[in-house]
Design an enzyme around this catalytic site. Sequence first.
Site, PDB file in Angstrom:
ATOM      1  N   LEU A 177      -1.372 -52.620 -35.475  1.00  0.00           N
ATOM      2  CA  LEU A 177      -2.558 -53.051 -34.725  1.00  0.00           C
ATOM      3  C   LEU A 177      -3.403 -54.040 -35.501  1.00  0.00           C
ATOM      4  O   LEU A 177      -3.948 -54.986 -34.934  1.00  0.00           O
ATOM      5  CB  LEU A 177      -3.423 -51.839 -34.357  1.00  0.00           C
ATOM      6  CG  LEU A 177      -2.918 -50.965 -33.215  1.00  0.00           C
ATOM      7  CD1 LEU A 177      -3.946 -49.896 -32.887  1.00  0.00           C
ATOM      8  CD2 LEU A 177      -2.622 -51.789 -31.975  1.00  0.00           C
TER       9      LEU A 177
ATOM     10  N   LYS B 286      -7.212 -41.132 -31.417  1.00  0.00           N
ATOM     11  CA  LYS B 286      -6.528 -40.514 -30.281  1.00  0.00           C
ATOM     12  C   LYS B 286      -6.773 -39.010 -30.147  1.00  0.00           C
ATOM     13  O   LYS B 286      -6.771 -38.482 -29.049  1.00  0.00           O
ATOM     14  CB  LYS B 286      -5.022 -40.773 -30.415  1.00  0.00           C
ATOM     15  CG  LYS B 286      -4.717 -42.261 -30.305  1.00  0.00           C
ATOM     16  CD  LYS B 286      -3.374 -42.559 -29.752  1.00  0.00           C
ATOM     17  CE  LYS B 286      -2.298 -42.420 -30.791  1.00  0.00           C
ATOM     18  NZ  LYS B 286      -1.051 -43.068 -30.351  1.00  0.00           N
TER      19      LYS B 286
ATOM     20  N   GLU C  43       1.954 -40.196 -35.339  1.00  0.00           N
ATOM     21  CA  GLU C  43       0.950 -39.400 -34.609  1.00  0.00           C
ATOM     22  C   GLU C  43       1.517 -38.915 -33.275  1.00  0.00           C
ATOM     23  O   GLU C  43       1.192 -37.821 -32.819  1.00  0.00           O
ATOM     24  CB  GLU C  43      -0.331 -40.221 -34.408  1.00  0.00           C
ATOM     25  CG  GLU C  43      -1.091 -40.419 -35.715  1.00  0.00           C
ATOM     26  CD  GLU C  43      -2.306 -41.331 -35.583  1.00  0.00           C
ATOM     27  OE1 GLU C  43      -2.942 -41.357 -34.526  1.00  0.00           O
ATOM     28  OE2 GLU C  43      -2.604 -42.030 -36.564  1.00  0.00           O
TER      29      GLU C  43
ATOM     30  N   HIS D  51       2.813 -34.561 -31.628  1.00  0.00           N
ATOM     31  CA  HIS D  51       2.551 -33.857 -30.363  1.00  0.00           C
ATOM     32  C   HIS D  51       3.790 -33.121 -29.838  1.00  0.00           C
ATOM     33  O   HIS D  51       3.698 -32.365 -28.876  1.00  0.00           O
ATOM     34  CB  HIS D  51       2.121 -34.853 -29.274  1.00  0.00           C
ATOM     35  CG  HIS D  51       0.755 -35.423 -29.480  1.00  0.00           C
ATOM     36  ND1 HIS D  51      -0.389 -34.769 -29.116  1.00  0.00           N
ATOM     37  CD2 HIS D  51       0.352 -36.592 -30.024  1.00  0.00           C
ATOM     38  CE1 HIS D  51      -1.444 -35.507 -29.408  1.00  0.00           C
ATOM     39  NE2 HIS D  51      -1.020 -36.615 -29.970  1.00  0.00           N
TER      40      HIS D  51
HETATM   41  P1  NAD Z   1       0.215 -48.718 -39.117  1.00  0.00           P
HETATM   42  O1  NAD Z   1       0.880 -47.563 -39.757  1.00  0.00           O
HETATM   43  O2  NAD Z   1       1.066 -49.821 -38.580  1.00  0.00           O
HETATM   44  O3  NAD Z   1      -0.826 -49.384 -40.134  1.00  0.00           O
HETATM   45  C1  NAD Z   1      -1.727 -48.605 -40.864  1.00  0.00           C
HETATM   46  C2  NAD Z   1      -2.418 -49.501 -41.902  1.00  0.00           C
HETATM   47  O4  NAD Z   1      -3.361 -48.700 -42.613  1.00  0.00           O
HETATM   48  C3  NAD Z   1      -1.466 -50.087 -42.943  1.00  0.00           C
HETATM   49  O5  NAD Z   1      -1.822 -51.433 -43.188  1.00  0.00           O
HETATM   50  C4  NAD Z   1      -1.719 -49.243 -44.202  1.00  0.00           C
HETATM   51  O6  NAD Z   1      -1.505 -49.948 -45.407  1.00  0.00           O
HETATM   52  C5  NAD Z   1      -3.202 -48.926 -44.015  1.00  0.00           C
HETATM   53  N1  NAD Z   1      -3.587 -47.717 -44.746  1.00  0.00           N
HETATM   54  C6  NAD Z   1      -3.036 -46.485 -44.688  1.00  0.00           C
HETATM   55  N2  NAD Z   1      -3.633 -45.642 -45.548  1.00  0.00           N
HETATM   56  C7  NAD Z   1      -4.605 -46.371 -46.175  1.00  0.00           C
HETATM   57  C8  NAD Z   1      -5.555 -46.103 -47.184  1.00  0.00           C
HETATM   58  N3  NAD Z   1      -5.666 -44.881 -47.737  1.00  0.00           N
HETATM   59  N4  NAD Z   1      -6.360 -47.115 -47.600  1.00  0.00           N
HETATM   60  C9  NAD Z   1      -6.274 -48.335 -47.076  1.00  0.00           C
HETATM   61  N5  NAD Z   1      -5.403 -48.667 -46.095  1.00  0.00           N
HETATM   62  C10 NAD Z   1      -4.566 -47.705 -45.663  1.00  0.00           C
HETATM   63  O7  NAD Z   1      -0.788 -48.159 -37.982  1.00  0.00           O
HETATM   64  P2  NAD Z   1      -0.804 -48.523 -36.423  1.00  0.00           P
HETATM   65  O8  NAD Z   1       0.469 -48.039 -35.785  1.00  0.00           O
HETATM   66  O9  NAD Z   1      -1.226 -49.941 -36.269  1.00  0.00           O
HETATM   67  O10 NAD Z   1      -1.967 -47.530 -35.881  1.00  0.00           O
HETATM   68  C11 NAD Z   1      -3.302 -47.630 -36.291  1.00  0.00           C
HETATM   69  C12 NAD Z   1      -4.142 -46.596 -35.545  1.00  0.00           C
HETATM   70  O11 NAD Z   1      -4.273 -46.985 -34.181  1.00  0.00           O
HETATM   71  C13 NAD Z   1      -3.554 -45.178 -35.524  1.00  0.00           C
HETATM   72  O12 NAD Z   1      -4.526 -44.244 -35.892  1.00  0.00           O
HETATM   73  C14 NAD Z   1      -3.154 -44.965 -34.071  1.00  0.00           C
HETATM   74  O13 NAD Z   1      -3.281 -43.644 -33.625  1.00  0.00           O
HETATM   75  C15 NAD Z   1      -4.164 -45.840 -33.347  1.00  0.00           C
HETATM   76  N6  NAD Z   1      -3.688 -46.206 -31.996  1.00  0.00           N
HETATM   77  C16 NAD Z   1      -4.503 -45.939 -30.934  1.00  0.00           C
HETATM   78  C17 NAD Z   1      -4.084 -46.255 -29.647  1.00  0.00           C
HETATM   79  C18 NAD Z   1      -4.988 -45.984 -28.471  1.00  0.00           C
HETATM   80  O14 NAD Z   1      -4.651 -46.383 -27.352  1.00  0.00           O
HETATM   81  N7  NAD Z   1      -6.121 -45.351 -28.628  1.00  0.00           N
HETATM   82  C19 NAD Z   1      -2.819 -46.819 -29.445  1.00  0.00           C
HETATM   83  C20 NAD Z   1      -2.034 -47.100 -30.549  1.00  0.00           C
HETATM   84  C21 NAD Z   1      -2.476 -46.789 -31.828  1.00  0.00           C
END
Ligand code: NAD
Length: 350
Positions: A25, A133, A203, A207
């Site tokens: 994201l 979420k 995540e 579930h």
């Molecule tokens: P991802 O795993 O692709 O990326 C996570 C990023 O966070 C990475 O760049 C990683 O290096 C960084 N990170 C992790 N731990 C860290 C730390 N301790 N310090 C600094 N940086 C850190 O994640 P994603 O798949 O893009 O998802 C991101 C969030 O978006 C998730 O929580 C997911 O649940 C949420 N999401 C929400 C929806 C919605 O519709 N509400 C849909 C999709 C994803």
Amino acid sequence: MNLINKQSINKHELPRLAIFGAGGLGVEMLALLTKRPCANLVGLLDKSGFVFDNKGLELDNSIESLIRHKQVSAIDNSIQSDNSIAEFLNLYAGQLDAIFFALPNLPNEFIPNITKQIINQSSFSGVIIDALKRTTAVKMLEGLNKELKERNILYLTGCGATPGMLTAAASLAAQSFVEIESVKITFGVGIGNWQAYRATIREDIAHLKGFDVEKVSKMTEEEIDAELDAREGILELVNMEHADDIMLEMAGICDASRVTVGGIVDTRNPKKPISTNVQITGITYQGKRSTHSFTLGDETTMAANVNGTVLGYLNAGIYLRNEYCASGLKTAAELMPKFAPVKMKVLTQV
Ligand code: NAD
């Protein structure tokens, strides 16, 4: 030319944004900002390090580095760190107007704990947006409402697709009724490979029957691969613990028990396996039962629907700060996102 670009806004009039997390994201948000400039991206961090420029980062260069090297520490002028959140906040918190958490929320208290860190150990005062979420996580943030207000921070939670756009749609649809009997959210997500959205897929696995957040946080990449192999890349999710329920309850729309969320995620095909939709069934004041439906176009990706909504709530948050000095915790069910960028009322010198 689209309407946003027609407004020819100077980026220094826009909120100074930092994105925490540069995975699926986070990187897509950079790409979206090039087409929908609602903020001046000044900071970006991930597990490997951080980068900051108070004039605004070069988006195209940052995207290129991230696509090639997958790490913020590969971007020009970045700083390597294995404690990037604390170091970044320590150096730059006072030079930001907004933060977007594009971080994993594993375990459930991960993002609430970073929020406590911002409240207690940083000089940040502005708008925070997340796409959280889990119901449990939103409840934890609700417990920080008083401290957020005291620190003059406006935190908008659950501002992705679901929770987020679909919860806001349910909130809008509820207006036709005097009682909401059910809100049924069904989502379809298609992605080419799970490594593009590691946190999202972990995540989601949490579930499934036999899994929980704790267990999934400790699984190795190979174990995730094996689990997906066993399911031919398809995750079928039912009765999820999704914050749409508590958000609609907090907004006074219906009891959380009337909200259900489920969906299908294909981790090996970018085509959506089913259309994402929300059905709101209620009773009108004339005693008629009816159902409103809102269905997303199949061509829209998860990134477009999540990040687009995040930007809409960022605009709404800046507007609420400008006009009403708003603070505390709000959810996507209580507010509507705003499409057009909002300029900062008080401009900062650069
Ligand atoms: P991802 O795993 O692709 O990326 C996570 C990023 O966070 C990475 O760049 C990683 O290096 C960084 N990170 C992790 N731990 C860290 C730390 N301790 N310090 C600094 N940086 C850190 O994640 P994603 O798949 O893009 O998802 C991101 C969030 O978006 C998730 O929580 C997911 O649940 C949420 N999401 C929400 C929806 C919605 O519709 N509400 C849909 C999709 C994803």
